[in-house]
Design a protein around this motif. Structure first.
Motif, PDB file in Angstrom:
ATOM      1  N   LEU A 110      -5.958   7.795  -5.834  1.00  0.00           N
ATOM      2  CA  LEU A 110      -5.986   7.532  -4.398  1.00  0.00           C
ATOM      3  C   LEU A 110      -5.090   6.365  -4.011  1.00  0.00           C
ATOM      4  CD1 LEU A 110      -7.384   8.479  -1.766  1.00  0.00           C
ATOM      5  CD2 LEU A 110      -9.137   6.744  -2.194  1.00  0.00           C
ATOM      6  N   ILE A 111      -4.959   5.378  -4.903  1.00  0.00           N
ATOM      7  CA  ILE A 111      -4.180   4.183  -4.566  1.00  0.00           C
ATOM      8  C   ILE A 111      -2.710   4.513  -4.351  1.00  0.00           C
ATOM      9  CG2 ILE A 111      -3.548   3.490  -6.926  1.00  0.00           C
ATOM     10  CD1 ILE A 111      -4.170   0.625  -6.129  1.00  0.00           C
ATOM     11  N   ARG A 112      -2.272   5.654  -4.883  1.00  0.00           N
ATOM     12  CA  ARG A 112      -0.883   6.084  -4.653  1.00  0.00           C
ATOM     13  C   ARG A 112      -0.701   6.698  -3.270  1.00  0.00           C
ATOM     14  NH1 ARG A 112       1.997   3.543  -8.562  1.00  0.00           N
ATOM     15  NH2 ARG A 112       0.919   3.708 -10.562  1.00  0.00           N
ATOM     16  N   GLN A 113      -1.811   7.002  -2.600  1.00  0.00           N
ATOM     17  CA  GLN A 113      -1.746   7.642  -1.284  1.00  0.00           C
ATOM     18  C   GLN A 113      -2.076   6.685  -0.147  1.00  0.00           C
ATOM     19  OE1 GLN A 113      -0.681  10.790  -0.928  1.00  0.00           O
ATOM     20  NE2 GLN A 113      -0.410  10.840  -3.155  1.00  0.00           N
ATOM     21  N   VAL A 114      -3.001   5.746  -0.394  1.00  0.00           N
ATOM     22  CA  VAL A 114      -3.471   4.891   0.702  1.00  0.00           C
ATOM     23  C   VAL A 114      -3.813   3.520   0.157  1.00  0.00           C
ATOM     24  CG1 VAL A 114      -5.809   5.815   0.407  1.00  0.00           C
ATOM     25  CG2 VAL A 114      -5.204   4.666   2.541  1.00  0.00           C
ATOM     26  N   GLY A 115      -3.482   2.490   0.921  1.00  0.00           N
ATOM     27  CA  GLY A 115      -3.825   1.120   0.573  1.00  0.00           C
ATOM     28  C   GLY A 115      -4.531   0.442   1.732  1.00  0.00           C
ATOM     29  N   LEU A 116      -5.602  -0.302   1.429  1.00  0.00           N
ATOM     30  CA  LEU A 116      -6.398  -0.989   2.448  1.00  0.00           C
ATOM     31  C   LEU A 116      -6.415  -2.484   2.175  1.00  0.00           C
ATOM     32  CD1 LEU A 116      -8.556  -1.223   4.740  1.00  0.00           C
ATOM     33  CD2 LEU A 116     -10.293  -0.775   2.976  1.00  0.00           C
ATOM     34  N   VAL A 117      -6.095  -3.273   3.210  1.00  0.00           N
ATOM     35  CA  VAL A 117      -6.310  -4.720   3.173  1.00  0.00           C
ATOM     36  C   VAL A 117      -7.550  -4.989   4.014  1.00  0.00           C
ATOM     37  CG1 VAL A 117      -5.377  -6.994   3.690  1.00  0.00           C
ATOM     38  CG2 VAL A 117      -3.845  -5.169   2.946  1.00  0.00           C
ATOM     39  N   ASP A 147       2.473  -5.843  -9.436  1.00  0.00           N
ATOM     40  CA  ASP A 147       3.682  -5.144  -9.880  1.00  0.00           C
ATOM     41  C   ASP A 147       3.350  -4.113 -10.962  1.00  0.00           C
ATOM     42  OD1 ASP A 147       5.250  -6.624  -8.151  1.00  0.00           O
ATOM     43  OD2 ASP A 147       5.820  -8.109  -9.654  1.00  0.00           O
ATOM     44  N   ARG A 148       2.499  -4.500 -11.930  1.00  0.00           N
ATOM     45  CA  ARG A 148       2.129  -3.567 -13.008  1.00  0.00           C
ATOM     46  C   ARG A 148       1.352  -2.378 -12.455  1.00  0.00           C
ATOM     47  NH1 ARG A 148       0.823  -8.428 -15.597  1.00  0.00           N
ATOM     48  NH2 ARG A 148      -1.399  -8.078 -15.164  1.00  0.00           N
ATOM     49  N   ASP A 149       0.368  -2.647 -11.596  1.00  0.00           N
ATOM     50  CA  ASP A 149      -0.461  -1.561 -11.060  1.00  0.00           C
ATOM     51  C   ASP A 149       0.353  -0.577 -10.234  1.00  0.00           C
ATOM     52  OD1 ASP A 149      -2.628  -2.747 -12.252  1.00  0.00           O
ATOM     53  OD2 ASP A 149      -3.382  -3.684 -10.421  1.00  0.00           O
ATOM     54  N   ALA A 150       1.368  -1.093  -9.543  1.00  0.00           N
ATOM     55  CA  ALA A 150       2.174  -0.232  -8.666  1.00  0.00           C
ATOM     56  C   ALA A 150       3.358   0.390  -9.387  1.00  0.00           C
ATOM     57  CB  ALA A 150       2.676  -1.048  -7.472  1.00  0.00           C
ATOM     58  N   GLY A 151       3.609  -0.038 -10.625  1.00  0.00           N
ATOM     59  CA  GLY A 151       4.797   0.439 -11.329  1.00  0.00           C
ATOM     60  C   GLY A 151       6.072  -0.054 -10.691  1.00  0.00           C
ATOM     61  N   LEU A 198      -2.002  -8.859   1.479  1.00  0.00           N
ATOM     62  CA  LEU A 198      -1.053  -7.934   2.105  1.00  0.00           C
ATOM     63  C   LEU A 198       0.070  -7.578   1.143  1.00  0.00           C
ATOM     64  CD1 LEU A 198      -0.691  -9.435   5.700  1.00  0.00           C
ATOM     65  CD2 LEU A 198      -1.324  -7.084   5.187  1.00  0.00           C
ATOM     66  N   ALA A 199       0.617  -8.582   0.480  1.00  0.00           N
ATOM     67  CA  ALA A 199       1.713  -8.343  -0.447  1.00  0.00           C
ATOM     68  C   ALA A 199       1.264  -7.473  -1.616  1.00  0.00           C
ATOM     69  CB  ALA A 199       2.270  -9.672  -0.953  1.00  0.00           C
ATOM     70  N   VAL A 200       0.038  -7.694  -2.112  1.00  0.00           N
ATOM     71  CA  VAL A 200      -0.495  -6.897  -3.219  1.00  0.00           C
ATOM     72  C   VAL A 200      -0.561  -5.423  -2.839  1.00  0.00           C
ATOM     73  CG1 VAL A 200      -2.597  -6.419  -4.532  1.00  0.00           C
ATOM     74  CG2 VAL A 200      -1.760  -8.768  -4.337  1.00  0.00           C
ATOM     75  N   VAL A 201      -1.058  -5.127  -1.641  1.00  0.00           N
ATOM     76  CA  VAL A 201      -1.177  -3.737  -1.197  1.00  0.00           C
ATOM     77  C   VAL A 201       0.188  -3.131  -0.892  1.00  0.00           C
ATOM     78  CG1 VAL A 201      -2.031  -2.268   0.674  1.00  0.00           C
ATOM     79  CG2 VAL A 201      -3.531  -3.963  -0.358  1.00  0.00           C
ATOM     80  N   LEU A 202       1.051  -3.887  -0.225  1.00  0.00           N
ATOM     81  CA  LEU A 202       2.348  -3.350   0.173  1.00  0.00           C
ATOM     82  C   LEU A 202       3.275  -3.135  -1.017  1.00  0.00           C
ATOM     83  CD1 LEU A 202       3.051  -5.389   3.445  1.00  0.00           C
ATOM     84  CD2 LEU A 202       2.141  -3.074   3.214  1.00  0.00           C
ATOM     85  N   PRO A 213       1.925   5.819   1.108  1.00  0.00           N
ATOM     86  CA  PRO A 213       2.325   6.480   2.359  1.00  0.00           C
ATOM     87  C   PRO A 213       1.486   6.051   3.561  1.00  0.00           C
ATOM     88  CG  PRO A 213       2.240   8.065   0.571  1.00  0.00           C
ATOM     89  CD  PRO A 213       1.649   6.791   0.033  1.00  0.00           C
ATOM     90  N   LEU A 214       0.173   5.789   3.333  1.00  0.00           N
ATOM     91  CA  LEU A 214      -0.721   5.364   4.409  1.00  0.00           C
ATOM     92  C   LEU A 214      -1.182   3.936   4.135  1.00  0.00           C
ATOM     93  CD1 LEU A 214      -2.439   5.877   6.935  1.00  0.00           C
ATOM     94  CD2 LEU A 214      -4.192   6.887   5.447  1.00  0.00           C
ATOM     95  N   ILE A 215      -0.979   3.044   5.100  1.00  0.00           N
ATOM     96  CA  ILE A 215      -1.336   1.633   4.966  1.00  0.00           C
ATOM     97  C   ILE A 215      -2.383   1.302   6.025  1.00  0.00           C
ATOM     98  CG2 ILE A 215      -0.473  -0.740   5.081  1.00  0.00           C
ATOM     99  CD1 ILE A 215       2.299   0.461   4.299  1.00  0.00           C
TER     100      ILE A 215
END
Length: 542
Positions: free
Chosen positions: A363-370, A391-395, A431-435, A440-442
């Motif tokens: 799910l984290i590849r589709q939507v991120g929530l702050v 950085d590691r989690d997001a590749g 914010l930076a961690v999520v972005l 695709p959905l923030i």
């Protein structure tokens, strides 16, 4: 009432003093507004008045702070409890009980007040802050704004002579903010209470201030009349920005005063081209390609029906502002979109998936929530550790997250622990961690809480870039100025139902509560922001 004598504060491992050379007096019975960019030392200065600095925070306090004749270096916070009431940026950090009524009574119990006095004051405070319907609710079941009102009420019941407030309206909807500010006005004018308040949303509070104290990094503090300080302050509300642009002297601080001077400006703008947030490309906004959909969504939070048949579709390239009073269901809707709250009925889909049935790693590849409380996302021991983990989690390439942090809030210390950051700095890091993952959905829940105007402008720029690249952004916010500046579309929630949904100008111009300051000043024109007016005047001058 409050005297600073050459006050400075130096924290361990800090390369420079957080405060230096503060030498001024705040008289009894005045509301003093503390303004300045993020990181200028506002929260630290407030802490010196309540005794939290240095007794709780550590560091070295130079000089002398006296409140009602008591030296705060010699009196710990508990010794000042009958004199100074404090509400910080995070209300939950102050709660010591489980229910609203109990929290309002706790401070009085600690001071040993008679039961009949306590009962009367609790009832008065419930009415003052519009909390009567919540009196038996668990604190954990309240929205962030409702918790903020309870935190303020728990201080007011003690009847302190000095109130120290750190962003008291940041989590409140416009109506609730006006109620709180009206209460503060009554305390100042009728009871002679001294109020020292830090606030980033100056459009709400500057007109109520008797004095403004401006803190700027590397410069001496400036205390003066609000209009005089606002004339050169690097942070100022839209009404002041419009006054500066139009060359009005003295600067207006209220919408009413600005409207009286705006006839000439309205005439200059008559027929001028109006620029606003550019809508997404027609192909991206096609109904066939939504990124997320809620259909007749019903969500319950315990016994409380938080959402009642909500229909909402989010398209690529579109920025949507979600507005409404505290407790309307905004955070619940965002939570449902990331699978935190399963539907009682109806459906939610994000990227073709059902959020509450999708593995978090997928799910984290589709939507991120702050979320409202950024600490829910922060687990590292330092800013550097958080960024490396993101950085590691997001590749992502190493340094991607840190570059976003620097873009949002330049100069943040790499070695600082997230819990030691201010509310605005923690939010920036979250914010930076999520972005970093660039989903695709923030989803952003009160993204400007704790941010000054400069940081907010940088956030707007980043979100515009993401929308231009095809991301969908949903902002749950009470910041009407942010919605006017950024969003293509605004939806209004009330009691769990969407009662308005359409292009932002159409929605906010028809609402006294959600209209930005520029719209109120230049009505019946459709101008929303100072930036729009500046662009139009520049084009007319060419």
């Amino acid at each position: 009432m409050i005297t600073f004598e050459q006050v400075g504060v130096q924290y361990a491992d800090a390369t420079a003093p957080t405060l230096n050379g503060v030498d001024l007096t705040i008289p009894e019975g005045e509301l003093c507004l503390l303004v300045g960019p993020s990181g200028s030392g506002k929260s630290t200065l407030l802490g010196t008045v309540s005794g939290l600095v240095p007794h709780f925070t550590g560091g070295v306090l130079h000089g002398r702070v006296t409140v009602g004749g008591r030296d705060t270096r010699e009196h710990r916070p508990r010794d000042l409890a009958d004199l100074v009431g404090t509400v910080g940026q995070d209300p939950r950090a102050h709660f010591v009980t489980d229910a609203v009524e109990d929290e309002l009574a706790y401070g009085m119990e600690s001071l040993g007040l008679p039961p009949d006095v306590m009962r009367r004051r609790v009832e008065e405070t419930l009415d003052l802050l519009g909390l009567a319907d919540l009196r038996r609710r668990a604190l954990t079941s309240l929205s962030g704004g409702q918790q903020q009102r309870v935190a303020i009420g728990s201080v007011l019941t003690v009847h302190p002579r000095v109130l120290v407030l750190d962003e008291p309206t940041s989590a409140l909807d416009p109506g609730a903010a006006e109620e709180v500010l009206a209460v503060l006005q009554r305390l100042v004018h009728d009871l002679g209470t001294t109020v020292l308040m830090a606030e980033h949303r100056l459009e709400r509070v500057v007109q109520y201030a008797d004095q403004v104290l401006l803190l700027t990094p590397g410069a001496p503090p400036v205390l003066g009349e609000p209009a005089e300080v606002m004339a050169h302050s690097p942070v100022h509300p839209p009404v002041v920005g419009l006054g500066r642009l139009a060359g009005w002297r003295p600067l207006p601080l209220t919408v009413r005063d600005a409207r009286r001077r705006a006839a000439g400006l309205r005439a200059r703008l008559d027929g001028a081209r109006l620029n606003g947030p550019r809508p997404p490309a027609p192909s991206a906004a096609s109904p066939a390609t939504p990124l997320a959909t809620a259909s007749r969504l019903v969500v319950r939070r315990g016994p409380v029906p938080a959402l009642r048949g909500v229909d909402l579709t989010l398209h690529p390239g579109e920025v949507t502002a979600l507005m409404g009073r505290n407790g309307a269901g905004k955070s619940t809707l965002l939570g449902a979109l990331v699978g935190l709250h399963p539907p009682a009925s109806g459906s939610v889909t994000v990227g073709g998936r059902t959020p509450h049935r999708t593995r978090p790693a997928e799910l984290i590849r589709q939507v991120g929530l702050v979320p409202q409380d950024p600490r829910d996302l922060l687990y590292g021991e330092s800013v550097t550790a958080e960024c490396a983990s993101a950085d590691r989690d997001a590749g992502a390439e190493p340094g991607t997250c840190r570059a976003l942090v620097e873009r949002l809030l330049p100069g943040l210390d790499d070695t600082a622990h997230p819990r030691d950051l201010s509310e605005g700095q923690r939010l920036t890091l979250a914010l930076a961690v999520v972005l970093t993952a660039r989903p695709p959905l923030i989803l952003l829940d009160e993204p400007t809480r704790g941010l000054d105007y400069a940081a907010k402008a940088r956030l707007v720029e980043i979100l515009r870039d993401l929308a231009a690249e095809g991301h969908a952004v949903l902002l749950a916010t009470h910041d009407v100025e942010l919605a006017a500046e950024l969003s293509h579309r605004t939806a209004v929630l009330a009691d769990g139902e969407i009662v308005a949904d359409g292009p932002t100008p159409d929605v906010v111009l028809g609402s006294p509560a959600f209209a930005p300051q520029v719209a109120k000043i230049l009505a019946p024109g459709r101008w929303l922001t100072v930036h729009q007016v500046a662009e139009a005047l520049a084009e007319a001058a060419e």
